[in-house]
Design a protein around this motif. Structure first.
Motif, PDB file in Angstrom:
ATOM      1  N   LEU A 259       0.822  -1.198   0.000  1.00 53.21           N
ATOM      2  CA  LEU A 259       0.000   0.000   0.000  1.00 53.21           C
ATOM      3  C   LEU A 259       0.863   1.258   0.000  1.00 53.21           C
ATOM      4  O   LEU A 259       1.834   1.357   0.731  1.00 53.21           O
ATOM      5  CB  LEU A 259      -0.911  -0.005   1.244  1.00 53.21           C
ATOM      6  CG  LEU A 259      -1.949   1.104   1.343  1.00 53.21           C
ATOM      7  CD1 LEU A 259      -2.970   0.985   0.221  1.00 53.21           C
ATOM      8  CD2 LEU A 259      -2.639   1.047   2.708  1.00 53.21           C
ATOM      9  N   ARG A 260       0.503   2.199  -0.878  1.00 53.85           N
ATOM     10  CA  ARG A 260       1.142   3.511  -1.029  1.00 53.85           C
ATOM     11  C   ARG A 260       2.534   3.442  -1.661  1.00 53.85           C
ATOM     12  O   ARG A 260       3.246   4.458  -1.700  1.00 53.85           O
ATOM     13  CB  ARG A 260       1.227   4.249   0.314  1.00 53.85           C
ATOM     14  CG  ARG A 260      -0.122   4.608   0.930  1.00 53.85           C
ATOM     15  CD  ARG A 260      -0.951   5.465  -0.006  1.00 53.85           C
ATOM     16  NE  ARG A 260      -2.212   5.883   0.577  1.00 53.85           N
ATOM     17  CZ  ARG A 260      -2.479   7.111   0.981  1.00 53.85           C
ATOM     18  NH1 ARG A 260      -1.589   8.060   0.851  1.00 53.85           N
ATOM     19  NH2 ARG A 260      -3.663   7.398   1.489  1.00 53.85           N
ATOM     20  N   MET A 261       2.947   2.311  -2.172  1.00 54.04           N
ATOM     21  CA  MET A 261       4.240   2.228  -2.851  1.00 54.04           C
ATOM     22  C   MET A 261       4.239   3.160  -4.064  1.00 54.04           C
ATOM     23  O   MET A 261       3.352   3.097  -4.902  1.00 54.04           O
ATOM     24  CB  MET A 261       4.510   0.794  -3.313  1.00 54.04           C
ATOM     25  CG  MET A 261       5.749   0.642  -4.173  1.00 54.04           C
ATOM     26  SD  MET A 261       5.949  -1.082  -4.732  1.00 54.04           S
ATOM     27  CE  MET A 261       7.336  -0.913  -5.854  1.00 54.04           C
ATOM     28  N   PRO A 262       5.231   4.051  -4.183  1.00 50.79           N
ATOM     29  CA  PRO A 262       5.289   4.927  -5.360  1.00 50.79           C
ATOM     30  C   PRO A 262       5.773   4.163  -6.584  1.00 50.79           C
ATOM     31  O   PRO A 262       6.793   3.475  -6.531  1.00 50.79           O
ATOM     32  CB  PRO A 262       6.285   6.011  -4.943  1.00 50.79           C
ATOM     33  CG  PRO A 262       7.149   5.360  -3.920  1.00 50.79           C
ATOM     34  CD  PRO A 262       6.291   4.360  -3.204  1.00 50.79           C
ATOM     35  N   LEU A 263       5.043   4.277  -7.680  1.00 47.61           N
ATOM     36  CA  LEU A 263       5.437   3.659  -8.945  1.00 47.61           C
ATOM     37  C   LEU A 263       5.997   4.691  -9.910  1.00 47.61           C
ATOM     38  O   LEU A 263       6.876   4.386 -10.711  1.00 47.61           O
ATOM     39  CB  LEU A 263       4.231   2.948  -9.574  1.00 47.61           C
ATOM     40  CG  LEU A 263       3.537   1.903  -8.690  1.00 47.61           C
ATOM     41  CD1 LEU A 263       2.361   1.279  -9.432  1.00 47.61           C
ATOM     42  CD2 LEU A 263       4.512   0.832  -8.229  1.00 47.61           C
ATOM     43  N   VAL A 264       5.469   5.903  -9.828  1.00 45.87           N
ATOM     44  CA  VAL A 264       5.984   7.034 -10.603  1.00 45.87           C
ATOM     45  C   VAL A 264       5.999   8.243  -9.675  1.00 45.87           C
ATOM     46  O   VAL A 264       4.994   8.549  -9.030  1.00 45.87           O
ATOM     47  CB  VAL A 264       5.107   7.334 -11.836  1.00 45.87           C
ATOM     48  CG1 VAL A 264       5.615   8.582 -12.555  1.00 45.87           C
ATOM     49  CG2 VAL A 264       5.070   6.143 -12.791  1.00 45.87           C
ATOM     50  N   THR A 265       7.141   8.923  -9.615  1.00 49.24           N
ATOM     51  CA  THR A 265       7.275  10.132  -8.812  1.00 49.24           C
ATOM     52  C   THR A 265       7.305  11.345  -9.736  1.00 49.24           C
ATOM     53  O   THR A 265       8.057  11.344 -10.716  1.00 49.24           O
ATOM     54  CB  THR A 265       8.562  10.082  -7.967  1.00 49.24           C
ATOM     55  OG1 THR A 265       8.523   8.925  -7.119  1.00 49.24           O
ATOM     56  CG2 THR A 265       8.691  11.329  -7.103  1.00 49.24           C
ATOM     57  N   PRO A 266       6.485  12.360  -9.478  1.00 46.25           N
ATOM     58  CA  PRO A 266       6.406  13.502 -10.389  1.00 46.25           C
ATOM     59  C   PRO A 266       7.762  14.148 -10.657  1.00 46.25           C
ATOM     60  O   PRO A 266       8.529  14.427  -9.730  1.00 46.25           O
ATOM     61  CB  PRO A 266       5.478  14.476  -9.649  1.00 46.25           C
ATOM     62  CG  PRO A 266       4.657  13.610  -8.759  1.00 46.25           C
ATOM     63  CD  PRO A 266       5.556  12.497  -8.339  1.00 46.25           C
ATOM     64  N   GLY A 267       8.057  14.369 -11.943  1.00 46.01           N
ATOM     65  CA  GLY A 267       9.262  15.077 -12.336  1.00 46.01           C
ATOM     66  C   GLY A 267      10.549  14.297 -12.224  1.00 46.01           C
ATOM     67  O   GLY A 267      11.621  14.817 -12.529  1.00 46.01           O
ATOM     68  N   VAL A 268      10.466  13.039 -11.791  1.00 46.95           N
ATOM     69  CA  VAL A 268      11.661  12.211 -11.588  1.00 46.95           C
ATOM     70  C   VAL A 268      11.716  11.151 -12.693  1.00 46.95           C
ATOM     71  O   VAL A 268      10.686  10.554 -13.026  1.00 46.95           O
ATOM     72  CB  VAL A 268      11.624  11.535 -10.206  1.00 46.95           C
ATOM     73  CG1 VAL A 268      12.797  10.581 -10.044  1.00 46.95           C
ATOM     74  CG2 VAL A 268      11.634  12.590  -9.112  1.00 46.95           C
ATOM     75  N   PRO A 269      12.887  10.913 -13.292  1.00 42.70           N
ATOM     76  CA  PRO A 269      12.971   9.890 -14.337  1.00 42.70           C
ATOM     77  C   PRO A 269      12.388   8.552 -13.878  1.00 42.70           C
ATOM     78  O   PRO A 269      12.644   8.094 -12.765  1.00 42.70           O
ATOM     79  CB  PRO A 269      14.479   9.777 -14.596  1.00 42.70           C
ATOM     80  CG  PRO A 269      15.004  11.139 -14.269  1.00 42.70           C
ATOM     81  CD  PRO A 269      14.180  11.614 -13.103  1.00 42.70           C
ATOM     82  N   ILE A 270      11.577   7.952 -14.739  1.00 43.36           N
ATOM     83  CA  ILE A 270      10.922   6.684 -14.427  1.00 43.36           C
ATOM     84  C   ILE A 270      11.960   5.567 -14.459  1.00 43.36           C
ATOM     85  O   ILE A 270      12.656   5.381 -15.463  1.00 43.36           O
ATOM     86  CB  ILE A 270       9.785   6.419 -15.437  1.00 43.36           C
ATOM     87  CG1 ILE A 270       8.704   7.486 -15.289  1.00 43.36           C
ATOM     88  CG2 ILE A 270       9.200   5.024 -15.230  1.00 43.36           C
ATOM     89  CD1 ILE A 270       7.657   7.447 -16.382  1.00 43.36           C
ATOM     90  N   GLU A 271      12.059   4.829 -13.367  1.00 47.17           N
ATOM     91  CA  GLU A 271      13.063   3.782 -13.256  1.00 47.17           C
ATOM     92  C   GLU A 271      12.582   2.451 -13.811  1.00 47.17           C
ATOM     93  O   GLU A 271      13.397   1.619 -14.228  1.00 47.17           O
ATOM     94  CB  GLU A 271      13.476   3.595 -11.798  1.00 47.17           C
ATOM     95  CG  GLU A 271      14.167   4.820 -11.193  1.00 47.17           C
ATOM     96  CD  GLU A 271      14.611   4.567  -9.761  1.00 47.17           C
ATOM     97  OE1 GLU A 271      14.299   3.480  -9.227  1.00 47.17           O
ATOM     98  OE2 GLU A 271      15.274   5.453  -9.190  1.00 47.17           O
ATOM     99  N   ALA A 272      11.260   2.225 -13.789  1.00 42.00           N
ATOM    100  CA  ALA A 272      10.732   0.927 -14.214  1.00 42.00           C
ATOM    101  C   ALA A 272       9.268   1.072 -14.571  1.00 42.00           C
ATOM    102  O   ALA A 272       8.593   2.020 -14.155  1.00 42.00           O
ATOM    103  CB  ALA A 272      10.904  -0.118 -13.101  1.00 42.00           C
ATOM    104  N   VAL A 273       8.789   0.115 -15.349  1.00 42.12           N
ATOM    105  CA  VAL A 273       7.357   0.006 -15.601  1.00 42.12           C
ATOM    106  C   VAL A 273       6.840  -1.198 -14.813  1.00 42.12           C
ATOM    107  O   VAL A 273       7.589  -2.137 -14.513  1.00 42.12           O
ATOM    108  CB  VAL A 273       7.033  -0.158 -17.108  1.00 42.12           C
ATOM    109  CG1 VAL A 273       7.453   1.086 -17.867  1.00 42.12           C
ATOM    110  CG2 VAL A 273       7.704  -1.403 -17.691  1.00 42.12           C
TER     111      VAL A 273
END
Length: 229
Positions: free
Chosen positions: A20-34
Protein backbone atom coordinates in the motif's frame (compact mmCIF):
# COMPACT_ATOMS: atom_id res chain seq x y z
CA UNK A 1 0.27 -8.66 -27.03
CA UNK A 2 1.89 -10.87 -29.63
CA UNK A 3 4.08 -13.78 -28.56
CA UNK A 4 7.12 -12.14 -30.20
CA UNK A 5 6.63 -8.88 -28.29
CA UNK A 6 6.09 -10.73 -25.02
CA UNK A 7 9.31 -12.65 -25.67
CA UNK A 8 11.18 -9.34 -25.88
CA UNK A 9 9.94 -8.33 -22.44
CA UNK A 10 10.09 -11.64 -20.58
CA UNK A 11 13.85 -11.83 -19.87
CA UNK A 12 13.70 -8.64 -17.80
CA UNK A 13 10.35 -9.17 -16.07
CA UNK A 14 10.51 -9.81 -12.33
CA UNK A 15 7.60 -10.35 -9.92
CA UNK A 16 7.34 -7.78 -7.14
CA UNK A 17 4.97 -7.11 -4.30
CA UNK A 18 2.98 -3.88 -4.37
CA UNK A 19 2.51 -2.72 -0.77
CA UNK A 20 0.00 0.00 0.00
CA UNK A 21 1.14 3.51 -1.03
CA UNK A 22 4.24 2.23 -2.85
CA UNK A 23 5.29 4.93 -5.36
CA UNK A 24 5.44 3.66 -8.94
CA UNK A 25 5.98 7.03 -10.60
CA UNK A 26 7.27 10.13 -8.81
CA UNK A 27 6.41 13.50 -10.39
CA UNK A 28 9.26 15.08 -12.34
CA UNK A 29 11.66 12.21 -11.59
CA UNK A 30 12.97 9.89 -14.34
CA UNK A 31 10.92 6.68 -14.43
CA UNK A 32 13.06 3.78 -13.26
CA UNK A 33 10.73 0.93 -14.21
CA UNK A 34 7.36 0.01 -15.60
CA UNK A 35 4.93 -2.21 -13.71
CA UNK A 36 2.49 -4.58 -15.38
CA UNK A 37 -0.04 -4.98 -12.60
CA UNK A 38 -1.33 -8.48 -11.94
CA UNK A 39 -3.27 -7.82 -8.75
CA UNK A 40 -4.10 -4.62 -6.93
CA UNK A 41 -4.81 -1.07 -8.05
CA UNK A 42 -2.63 1.94 -8.76
CA UNK A 43 -3.86 5.54 -8.81
CA UNK A 44 -2.58 8.29 -11.07
CA UNK A 45 -2.84 11.46 -8.99
CA UNK A 46 -2.52 15.12 -9.96
CA UNK A 47 -1.30 17.60 -7.37
CA UNK A 48 -1.38 21.39 -7.16
CA UNK A 49 1.65 23.40 -6.07
CA UNK A 50 -0.03 23.83 -2.68
CA UNK A 51 -0.35 20.07 -2.18
CA UNK A 52 -4.01 19.49 -3.03
CA UNK A 53 -4.53 16.29 -4.97
CA UNK A 54 -7.13 14.20 -6.74
CA UNK A 55 -7.15 10.93 -8.62
CA UNK A 56 -7.25 11.25 -12.42
CA UNK A 57 -6.39 7.69 -13.45
CA UNK A 58 -7.19 4.17 -12.28
CA UNK A 59 -4.98 1.20 -13.25
CA UNK A 60 -5.44 -2.47 -12.39
CA UNK A 61 -4.64 -5.80 -13.99
CA UNK A 62 -5.69 -4.39 -17.36
CA UNK A 63 -2.78 -1.95 -17.56
CA UNK A 64 0.66 -0.71 -16.64
CA UNK A 65 2.27 2.07 -14.63
CA UNK A 66 5.00 4.16 -16.22
CA UNK A 67 3.33 4.54 -19.61
CA UNK A 68 5.07 7.88 -20.28
CA UNK A 69 7.94 5.75 -21.57
CA UNK A 70 5.66 4.43 -24.30
CA UNK A 71 5.34 8.03 -25.54
CA UNK A 72 9.12 8.55 -25.54
CA UNK A 73 9.14 10.61 -22.33
CA UNK A 74 11.12 9.55 -19.28
CA UNK A 75 8.99 11.29 -16.62
CA UNK A 76 5.51 12.48 -15.73
CA UNK A 77 4.12 15.47 -13.81
CA UNK A 78 1.60 13.14 -12.13
CA UNK A 79 2.25 10.71 -9.30
CA UNK A 80 1.29 7.05 -9.48
CA UNK A 81 1.15 4.93 -6.35
CA UNK A 82 -0.42 1.73 -5.08
CA UNK A 83 -3.96 2.26 -3.83
CA UNK A 84 -4.80 -1.39 -3.08
CA UNK A 85 -1.91 -3.74 -2.43
CA UNK A 86 -1.11 -6.55 -4.85
CA UNK A 87 1.59 -7.82 -7.20
CA UNK A 88 3.10 -6.81 -10.53
CA UNK A 89 5.75 -7.76 -13.05
CA UNK A 90 8.50 -5.12 -12.99
CA UNK A 91 10.73 -4.24 -15.95
CA UNK A 92 13.49 -1.65 -15.69
CA UNK A 93 13.17 1.39 -17.94
CA UNK A 94 16.26 0.61 -19.99
CA UNK A 95 15.10 -2.89 -20.90
CA UNK A 96 11.61 -1.63 -21.64
CA UNK A 97 12.88 1.14 -23.93
CA UNK A 98 15.14 -1.32 -25.74
CA UNK A 99 12.17 -3.63 -26.34
CA UNK A 100 10.14 -0.72 -27.73
CA UNK A 101 13.00 0.12 -30.08
CA UNK A 102 13.44 -3.50 -31.14
CA UNK A 103 9.82 -4.12 -32.10
CA UNK A 104 7.72 -2.34 -34.74
CA UNK A 105 4.51 -3.49 -33.05
CA UNK A 106 5.06 -3.30 -29.27
CA UNK A 107 4.82 0.49 -28.97
CA UNK A 108 1.73 0.56 -31.20
CA UNK A 109 0.07 -2.07 -29.02
CA UNK A 110 0.85 -0.26 -25.77
CA UNK A 111 -0.30 3.06 -27.21
CA UNK A 112 -3.78 1.52 -27.21
CA UNK A 113 -3.57 1.35 -23.42
CA UNK A 114 -2.32 4.95 -23.24
CA UNK A 115 -5.33 5.93 -25.36
CA UNK A 116 -7.73 4.02 -23.12
CA UNK A 117 -6.26 5.69 -20.03
CA UNK A 118 -6.71 9.11 -21.62
CA UNK A 119 -10.34 8.25 -22.39
CA UNK A 120 -10.82 7.26 -18.74
CA UNK A 121 -9.21 10.54 -17.59
CA UNK A 122 -11.50 12.55 -19.85
CA UNK A 123 -14.55 10.76 -18.46
CA UNK A 124 -13.32 11.44 -14.92
CA UNK A 125 -13.08 15.17 -15.70
CA UNK A 126 -16.66 15.14 -17.04
CA UNK A 127 -18.03 13.20 -14.07
CA UNK A 128 -16.24 15.38 -11.53
CA UNK A 129 -17.56 18.55 -13.18
CA UNK A 130 -21.17 17.52 -13.79
CA UNK A 131 -22.29 14.72 -11.48
CA UNK A 132 -23.00 14.81 -7.77
CA UNK A 133 -20.68 13.13 -5.30
CA UNK A 134 -22.85 10.05 -4.68
CA UNK A 135 -22.86 9.27 -8.41
CA UNK A 136 -19.09 9.83 -8.64
CA UNK A 137 -18.58 7.50 -5.70
CA UNK A 138 -20.77 4.83 -7.34
CA UNK A 139 -18.59 5.03 -10.46
CA UNK A 140 -15.39 4.83 -8.40
CA UNK A 141 -16.61 1.74 -6.55
CA UNK A 142 -17.56 0.06 -9.84
CA UNK A 143 -14.12 0.74 -11.28
CA UNK A 144 -12.56 -0.69 -8.15
CA UNK A 145 -14.82 -3.74 -8.30
CA UNK A 146 -13.73 -4.35 -11.91
CA UNK A 147 -10.16 -4.82 -10.71
CA UNK A 148 -10.54 -6.53 -7.32
CA UNK A 149 -11.19 -10.20 -6.59
CA UNK A 150 -14.34 -10.47 -4.49
CA UNK A 151 -17.00 -7.91 -3.66
CA UNK A 152 -15.26 -6.20 -0.73
CA UNK A 153 -12.18 -4.07 -0.34
CA UNK A 154 -10.45 -2.11 2.37
CA UNK A 155 -10.57 1.65 1.98
CA UNK A 156 -10.86 4.56 4.40
CA UNK A 157 -13.16 7.56 4.16
CA UNK A 158 -10.13 9.85 4.27
CA UNK A 159 -8.49 8.10 1.31
CA UNK A 160 -11.73 8.16 -0.68
CA UNK A 161 -11.99 11.89 -0.03
CA UNK A 162 -8.47 12.43 -1.35
CA UNK A 163 -9.09 10.34 -4.46
CA UNK A 164 -12.38 12.09 -5.24
CA UNK A 165 -11.04 15.54 -4.39
CA UNK A 166 -13.70 16.31 -1.77
CA UNK A 167 -13.98 16.74 2.00
CA UNK A 168 -14.21 13.65 4.20
CA UNK A 169 -17.69 14.46 5.60
CA UNK A 170 -19.04 14.48 2.05
CA UNK A 171 -17.72 10.96 1.46
CA UNK A 172 -19.31 9.77 4.69
CA UNK A 173 -22.70 11.15 3.64
CA UNK A 174 -22.37 9.64 0.14
CA UNK A 175 -21.51 6.22 1.57
CA UNK A 176 -24.51 6.44 3.90
CA UNK A 177 -26.74 7.24 0.92
CA UNK A 178 -25.47 4.25 -1.05
CA UNK A 179 -25.94 2.06 2.00
CA UNK A 180 -29.46 3.40 2.51
CA UNK A 181 -30.24 2.30 -1.06
CA UNK A 182 -28.90 -1.19 -0.20
CA UNK A 183 -26.21 -0.86 -2.90
CA UNK A 184 -23.27 -1.29 -0.53
CA UNK A 185 -22.44 -2.10 3.07
CA UNK A 186 -19.94 0.25 4.65
CA UNK A 187 -17.92 -0.71 7.69
CA UNK A 188 -14.91 0.94 9.27
CA UNK A 189 -12.18 0.76 6.63
CA UNK A 190 -14.17 -1.58 4.38
CA UNK A 191 -16.78 -1.37 1.64
CA UNK A 192 -18.84 -4.36 0.45
CA UNK A 193 -20.76 -4.13 -2.83
CA UNK A 194 -24.24 -5.58 -2.45
CA UNK A 195 -25.92 -4.55 -5.74
CA UNK A 196 -23.60 -3.95 -8.70
CA UNK A 197 -26.43 -3.45 -11.26
CA UNK A 198 -27.93 -0.88 -8.92
CA UNK A 199 -24.63 1.00 -8.75
CA UNK A 200 -24.41 1.00 -12.55
CA UNK A 201 -27.92 2.42 -12.80
CA UNK A 202 -27.09 5.11 -10.24
CA UNK A 203 -23.88 6.04 -12.06
CA UNK A 204 -26.10 7.73 -14.69
CA UNK A 205 -23.86 6.93 -17.65
CA UNK A 206 -20.72 8.11 -15.86
CA UNK A 207 -19.56 4.51 -15.83
CA UNK A 208 -19.23 2.37 -18.94
CA UNK A 209 -17.79 4.50 -21.75
CA UNK A 210 -14.08 4.00 -20.90
CA UNK A 211 -14.78 0.33 -20.19
CA UNK A 212 -16.45 -0.10 -23.59
CA UNK A 213 -13.56 1.66 -25.31
CA UNK A 214 -11.05 -0.63 -23.61
CA UNK A 215 -13.01 -3.63 -24.87
CA UNK A 216 -13.03 -2.14 -28.37
CA UNK A 217 -9.25 -1.70 -28.27
CA UNK A 218 -8.28 -4.96 -26.60
CA UNK A 219 -11.28 -7.28 -26.59
CA UNK A 220 -13.01 -8.75 -23.55
CA UNK A 221 -10.49 -9.82 -20.92
CA UNK A 222 -12.82 -10.80 -18.10
CA UNK A 223 -13.08 -9.60 -14.53
CA UNK A 224 -10.38 -9.94 -11.92
CA UNK A 225 -12.36 -12.77 -10.30
CA UNK A 226 -12.58 -14.66 -13.60
CA UNK A 227 -8.86 -14.31 -14.24
CA UNK A 228 -8.01 -15.89 -10.92
CA UNK A 229 -10.38 -18.75 -11.55
Amino acid sequence: MSADDLALLEPGLHPVALPLRMPLVTPGVPIEAVYFIERGIASVVARTSSGQEAEIGFIGYEGMAGSSLVMADDRSPQACFVQLEGEAMRLDAGSFTAALTGSPTLRLFLLRFVNSLQIQTGCTALVNARLRLTVRLARWLLMCDDRVVGMRFSITHEFLATMLGVRRPGVTVALQELEGLALIRSRRGEVIIMDRPGLIALASGGYGVPEAEYTRLFGVIGSASELTG
